[in-house]
Motif scaffolding. Structure first.
Motif, short mmCIF file in Angstrom:
data_model
loop_
_atom_site.label_atom_id
_atom_site.label_comp_id
_atom_site.label_asym_id
_atom_site.label_seq_id
_atom_site.Cartn_x
_atom_site.Cartn_y
_atom_site.Cartn_z
N SER A 18 56.91 14.84 -42.56
CA SER A 18 57.02 13.88 -41.46
C SER A 18 58.40 14.05 -40.83
O SER A 18 59.43 13.92 -41.53
N ILE A 98 54.43 16.61 -38.88
CA ILE A 98 53.91 15.42 -38.20
C ILE A 98 55.07 14.72 -37.52
O ILE A 98 56.00 14.26 -38.18
N GLY A 102 52.82 11.02 -34.20
CA GLY A 102 51.63 11.28 -34.98
C GLY A 102 50.97 12.61 -34.69
O GLY A 102 49.93 12.93 -35.28
N ARG A 104 50.50 16.74 -34.79
CA ARG A 104 50.78 17.68 -35.86
C ARG A 104 50.86 19.11 -35.34
O ARG A 104 50.19 19.48 -34.38
N VAL A 248 49.28 6.87 -36.44
CA VAL A 248 50.56 7.30 -36.98
C VAL A 248 50.52 8.76 -37.44
O VAL A 248 51.56 9.38 -37.64
N ASP A 249 49.32 9.32 -37.61
CA ASP A 249 49.20 10.69 -38.12
C ASP A 249 47.80 11.21 -37.76
O ASP A 249 46.80 10.74 -38.31
N ASN A 251 46.72 14.24 -38.28
CA ASN A 251 46.32 15.36 -39.14
C ASN A 251 45.00 15.06 -39.84
O ASN A 251 44.88 14.06 -40.56
N THR A 286 43.55 8.10 -38.61
CA THR A 286 44.88 8.31 -38.01
C THR A 286 45.83 7.15 -38.27
O THR A 286 47.01 7.22 -37.92
N ARG A 288 46.71 6.08 -41.20
CA ARG A 288 47.41 6.28 -42.47
C ARG A 288 47.87 7.73 -42.55
O ARG A 288 47.30 8.61 -41.91
N ARG A 289 48.91 7.96 -43.30
CA ARG A 289 49.50 9.29 -43.36
C ARG A 289 48.83 10.15 -44.43
O ARG A 289 48.50 9.68 -45.50
N THR A 293 42.50 11.47 -45.08
CA THR A 293 42.59 10.02 -44.98
C THR A 293 41.34 9.42 -44.36
O THR A 293 41.39 8.34 -43.77
#
Length: 311
Positions: A18, A98, A102, A104, A248-249, A251, A286, A288-289, A293
């Motif tokens: 991150s 990341i 958010g 990637r 937040v992510d 990926n 998205t 949660r990291r 997920t």
């Protein structure tokens, strides 16, 4: 015998950082978190399992430290392993950056996951009701491309429920391999840029229609927060809006979408309803990291029930 998903593409190990921003050449990123986890073909399998489908890994599992991480992750998610391990070569890895928004960025290299032979594919025997998933990454690696291309050419016209996800490297894939995948696939699922590369059409709705032509199933063109376009053979196309979240992510969001869609289709859902639920699964992933997920099914179901409740 119950339906299952057979993942044909390899599991790799993600080294996730991150960062404030992806660094410019000659500079160093400011890192505020890191992790090592199974990724690649693993992510869609996890989404399908959490949406209630049995899953088997038909890709290659090697030997070494990274392969050990991959094997443990598969077992933790109750995902079966269809083939014996490949000695002498570890799994590949991917460096994932990341940023604060958010988004990637990837740098990946294959290992045992990029080795597939004709004999390996002969071990894959789909049963009635089984679905299969193939990523374009497997067609990019020299050690798996040729055998998979031959296998795909042999599957054309057999009516397999095969889903092809072309991957961000679609422009680098050999034309023969792409043609074989498109010829065998019941469904194509791609993000908007991948769909543009495959069809030459910039508008997602037009690209979806083009990709759906002549298929047993159809095509999905994913557009992140905007949701996706679903096209069926014969020209029927619809836009399924995205589920609004504070991401937040991102990926693994596309993999969450794909795995959820396959799981629900295999369980008899209509394509539009499966795509709507897949949008929710991808959006929730998205928030949660991490790469794997995909939400538990009750989280998706809760959003669906709220949307269906009378105002």
């Amino acid at each position: 015998m119950s339906a299952r998903l057979i993942q044909l593409s390899g599991v790799i190990i993600d080294m996730i950082y991150s960062v404030d921003a992806v660094p410019a050449p000659g500079t160093e990123a400011v890192v505020y978190g890191s992790a090592i986890a199974a990724g690649g073909g693993f992510n869609a399998m996890v989404a399908a399992r959490r949406a209630g489908l049995d899953v088997d890994y038909g890709g290659t599992l090697g030997s070494g430290a990274f392969a050990g991480i991959a094997e443990a992750a598969l077992k933790d998610e109750s995902i079966g392993i269809l083939r014996p391990r490949l000695d002498g070569q570890d799994q590949g890895c991917c460096t994932v950056l990341i940023d604060r928004d958010g988004e990637r960025s990837f740098i990946a290299s294959s290992g045992a996951d990029g080795v597939v032979t004709d004999a390996d594919l002969a071990r894959i025997v789909p049963g009635a009701g089984d679905w299969l998933l193939l990523s374009g990454y497997a067609l990019h690696y020299p050690g798996s491309r040729d055998a998979l291309t031959r296998w795909l050419q042999a599957q054309a016209g057999r009516g397999l429920d095969l889903v092809f996800d072309p991957c961000p490297l679609v422009a680098e894939l050999p034309a023969e391999a792409v043609s074989a995948a498109l010829g065998a696939a019941a469904w194509v699922t791609a993000n908007a840029e991948e769909a543009r590369v495959l069809t030459g059409l910039s508008a997602p709705v037009e690209a979806a229609c083009k990709l759906a032509e002549g298929r047993k199933g159809g095509a999905l063109v994913r557009a992140g927060a905007e949701g996706c376009w679903l096209a069926l053979p014969g020209g029927a196309v619809s836009h399924l809006p995205g589920h609004k979240v504070a991401a937040v992510d991102t990926n693994g969001a596309g993999d969450a979408h794909t795995g959820t869609f396959i799981a629900l289709m295999a369980q008899g859902w209509a394509a539009a309803e499966a795509a709507r639920a897949a949008n929710i699964s991808a959006a929730l992933s998205t928030t949660r990291r991490g790469p794997s997920t995909a939400p538990a099914w009750d989280e998706v179901q809760s959003v669906l029930e709220r949307a269906e409740a009378p105002a």
